[in-house]
Write a protein that holds these residues in place. Sequence first.
Motif, PDB file in Angstrom:
ATOM      1  N   THR A 133      47.135  16.684 -38.807  1.00 45.54           N
ATOM      2  CA  THR A 133      46.044  16.518 -39.764  1.00 45.54           C
ATOM      3  C   THR A 133      46.007  15.119 -40.345  1.00 45.54           C
ATOM      4  O   THR A 133      47.022  14.418 -40.395  1.00 45.54           O
ATOM      5  N   SER A 134      44.828  14.738 -40.805  1.00 41.69           N
ATOM      6  CA  SER A 134      44.634  13.477 -41.516  1.00 41.69           C
ATOM      7  C   SER A 134      44.301  13.845 -42.970  1.00 41.69           C
ATOM      8  O   SER A 134      43.156  14.160 -43.279  1.00 41.69           O
ATOM      9  N   PRO A 135      45.310  13.830 -43.840  1.00 43.65           N
ATOM     10  CA  PRO A 135      45.102  14.383 -45.186  1.00 43.65           C
ATOM     11  C   PRO A 135      44.424  13.413 -46.148  1.00 43.65           C
ATOM     12  O   PRO A 135      44.943  13.115 -47.217  1.00 43.65           O
ATOM     13  N   ASP A 136      43.241  12.954 -45.743  1.00 45.10           N
ATOM     14  CA  ASP A 136      42.477  12.045 -46.605  1.00 45.10           C
ATOM     15  C   ASP A 136      41.054  12.571 -46.729  1.00 45.10           C
ATOM     16  O   ASP A 136      40.091  11.822 -46.730  1.00 45.10           O
ATOM     17  N   PHE A 137      40.941  13.897 -46.797  1.00 44.37           N
ATOM     18  CA  PHE A 137      39.648  14.550 -46.646  1.00 44.37           C
ATOM     19  C   PHE A 137      39.505  15.730 -47.597  1.00 44.37           C
ATOM     20  O   PHE A 137      39.372  16.869 -47.166  1.00 44.37           O
ATOM     21  N   GLU A 197      23.761  18.190 -39.509  1.00 44.19           N
ATOM     22  CA  GLU A 197      24.455  19.409 -39.910  1.00 44.19           C
ATOM     23  C   GLU A 197      25.527  19.607 -38.848  1.00 44.19           C
ATOM     24  O   GLU A 197      25.231  19.474 -37.663  1.00 44.19           O
ATOM     25  N   GLU A 198      26.763  19.829 -39.240  1.00 44.75           N
ATOM     26  CA  GLU A 198      27.823  19.947 -38.244  1.00 44.75           C
ATOM     27  C   GLU A 198      28.853  21.016 -38.568  1.00 44.75           C
ATOM     28  O   GLU A 198      29.364  21.060 -39.675  1.00 44.75           O
ATOM     29  N   PRO A 199      29.112  21.873 -37.577  1.00 46.17           N
ATOM     30  CA  PRO A 199      30.087  22.950 -37.786  1.00 46.17           C
ATOM     31  C   PRO A 199      31.534  22.454 -37.703  1.00 46.17           C
ATOM     32  O   PRO A 199      31.858  21.621 -36.865  1.00 46.17           O
ATOM     33  N   MET A 204      43.762  20.145 -37.324  1.00 47.21           N
ATOM     34  CA  MET A 204      43.068  20.659 -38.506  1.00 47.21           C
ATOM     35  C   MET A 204      42.667  19.447 -39.331  1.00 47.21           C
ATOM     36  O   MET A 204      43.523  18.783 -39.894  1.00 47.21           O
ATOM     37  N   SER A 205      41.385  19.116 -39.346  1.00 49.36           N
ATOM     38  CA  SER A 205      40.984  17.882 -40.038  1.00 49.36           C
ATOM     39  C   SER A 205      39.501  17.869 -40.352  1.00 49.36           C
ATOM     40  O   SER A 205      38.872  16.815 -40.238  1.00 49.36           O
ATOM     41  N   GLY A 206      38.949  18.994 -40.715  1.00 53.34           N
ATOM     42  CA  GLY A 206      37.503  19.042 -40.937  1.00 53.34           C
ATOM     43  C   GLY A 206      36.786  18.587 -39.678  1.00 53.34           C
ATOM     44  O   GLY A 206      35.811  17.840 -39.726  1.00 53.34           O
ATOM     45  N   ILE A 207      37.301  19.040 -38.531  1.00 54.14           N
ATOM     46  CA  ILE A 207      36.803  18.530 -37.254  1.00 54.14           C
ATOM     47  C   ILE A 207      35.469  19.184 -36.883  1.00 54.14           C
ATOM     48  O   ILE A 207      35.341  20.402 -36.852  1.00 54.14           O
ATOM     49  N   THR A 208      34.510  18.341 -36.620  1.00 56.47           N
ATOM     50  CA  THR A 208      33.194  18.800 -36.208  1.00 56.47           C
ATOM     51  C   THR A 208      33.216  19.161 -34.729  1.00 56.47           C
ATOM     52  O   THR A 208      33.736  18.404 -33.914  1.00 56.47           O
ATOM     53  N   VAL A 209      32.636  20.306 -34.424  1.00 57.58           N
ATOM     54  CA  VAL A 209      32.514  20.708 -33.024  1.00 57.58           C
ATOM     55  C   VAL A 209      31.301  19.968 -32.453  1.00 57.58           C
ATOM     56  O   VAL A 209      30.199  20.112 -32.985  1.00 57.58           O
ATOM     57  N   ALA A 260      27.802  18.688 -43.398  1.00 60.34           N
ATOM     58  CA  ALA A 260      26.725  17.748 -43.114  1.00 60.34           C
ATOM     59  C   ALA A 260      27.212  16.332 -43.397  1.00 60.34           C
ATOM     60  O   ALA A 260      28.146  16.138 -44.175  1.00 60.34           O
ATOM     61  N   GLN A 261      26.590  15.368 -42.747  1.00 58.36           N
ATOM     62  CA  GLN A 261      26.899  13.970 -43.058  1.00 58.36           C
ATOM     63  C   GLN A 261      25.932  13.511 -44.137  1.00 58.36           C
ATOM     64  O   GLN A 261      24.732  13.807 -44.069  1.00 58.36           O
ATOM     65  N   VAL A 262      26.453  12.791 -45.112  1.00 58.11           N
ATOM     66  CA  VAL A 262      25.597  12.258 -46.170  1.00 58.11           C
ATOM     67  C   VAL A 262      25.780  10.744 -46.294  1.00 58.11           C
ATOM     68  O   VAL A 262      26.745  10.180 -45.776  1.00 58.11           O
ATOM     69  N   VAL A 319      32.482   3.751 -42.206  1.00 54.12           N
ATOM     70  CA  VAL A 319      32.782   5.091 -41.688  1.00 54.12           C
ATOM     71  C   VAL A 319      34.280   5.171 -41.407  1.00 54.12           C
ATOM     72  O   VAL A 319      34.958   4.138 -41.395  1.00 54.12           O
ATOM     73  N   GLN A 320      34.772   6.380 -41.166  1.00 55.68           N
ATOM     74  CA  GLN A 320      36.160   6.524 -40.731  1.00 55.68           C
ATOM     75  C   GLN A 320      36.198   6.498 -39.201  1.00 55.68           C
ATOM     76  O   GLN A 320      35.350   7.110 -38.538  1.00 55.68           O
ATOM     77  N   THR A 321      37.200   5.797 -38.659  1.00 57.66           N
ATOM     78  CA  THR A 321      37.319   5.638 -37.208  1.00 57.66           C
ATOM     79  C   THR A 321      37.450   6.985 -36.496  1.00 57.66           C
ATOM     80  O   THR A 321      38.238   7.831 -36.903  1.00 57.66           O
ATOM     81  N   GLY A 322      36.672   7.145 -35.440  1.00 63.75           N
ATOM     82  CA  GLY A 322      36.773   8.340 -34.601  1.00 63.75           C
ATOM     83  C   GLY A 322      35.943   9.511 -35.084  1.00 63.75           C
ATOM     84  O   GLY A 322      35.905  10.555 -34.432  1.00 63.75           O
ATOM     85  N   THR A 323      35.276   9.358 -36.220  1.00 64.43           N
ATOM     86  CA  THR A 323      34.519  10.489 -36.772  1.00 64.43           C
ATOM     87  C   THR A 323      33.107  10.568 -36.186  1.00 64.43           C
ATOM     88  O   THR A 323      32.621   9.632 -35.549  1.00 64.43           O
ATOM     89  N   THR A 324      32.458  11.681 -36.479  1.00 62.33           N
ATOM     90  CA  THR A 324      31.064  11.853 -36.073  1.00 62.33           C
ATOM     91  C   THR A 324      30.169  10.906 -36.874  1.00 62.33           C
ATOM     92  O   THR A 324      29.060  10.604 -36.449  1.00 62.33           O
TER      93      THR A 324
END
Length: 254
Positions: free
Chosen positions: A41-45, A209-211, A98-103, A121-123, A145-150
């Motif tokens: 996990t990346s515990p900055d979320f 919107e992201e699951p 486990m990191s609030g990972i968007t499918v 959702a992205q805001v 943005v954070q690297t590697g994110t949606t």
Amino acid sequence: MKKIIALVLAVMMMALCFTGCGPKGATLKDVQKAGKLVVATSPDFPPFESLEGGKVVGIEVDIMELICKELGVELEIVQMDFDSVLVGIQAAKYDCAMSGITVDEKRQKNMLFTDPYYNAAQVIVVKEGSAIQGKADLTGKTVSVQTGTTAESGCGDAGIAVMAFNANADAKAALTTGKVDAWVVDNLTAMQMVEEGDGLVILDEKLTEEPYAFAFAFGSEDLVEKINEIQKKLIDNGTVAAIFENYGETYVKP
Ligand code: ARG
């Protein structure tokens, strides 16, 4: 004839290597035998995972604790940057991510996901008084943005200039210090981190919107199936909603 046999053998060996030589995710049996589920996990979320006195806490930690209890194993958390979480799970370095990972479709080619348990959702976050009022105003601007994110891939695809940071807090700091014009991040995390009070506001217009789901390496199919059963039970009996409430959030089933 010999040449043909040699060729057939070579092709068969290559095929075997493609299916059998790659890293393989843990099965349910592997995990139960080890007595623990190793979770990256990346515990900055916040509120999903953040650090509190050196301990990783959050909605996903609480859900994962209950999943592990049902599996009859201990939860072992390994901390790293978000990008390393995704790279590591693909390589089966950990049992679960486990990191609030968007499918999303691209990721589904490289890893397995449980059923989504939440729709996020992205805001867009800006400084109070900013002229930016929505997505249309981001043309010609730079967002952090954070690297590697949606957020990184989504803004990139939309032709918005991005500045990427390994840590979420640094993506936020880039906005407060005026290095960028806006910060794109997931909605609940934005809400929590804006509350820290640095004169930031969240715009109403959502970008996506992201699951969210938990991720696993290929090979963990039976483990994912079992976790889906447990997750469904925890959602249906109101446990997940109660966990969200503990963190001041309202749970809406996806
Ligand atoms: N939902 C976004 C994604 O999957 C961002 C997740 C960031 N997670 C974190 N723990 N920093 O790309």
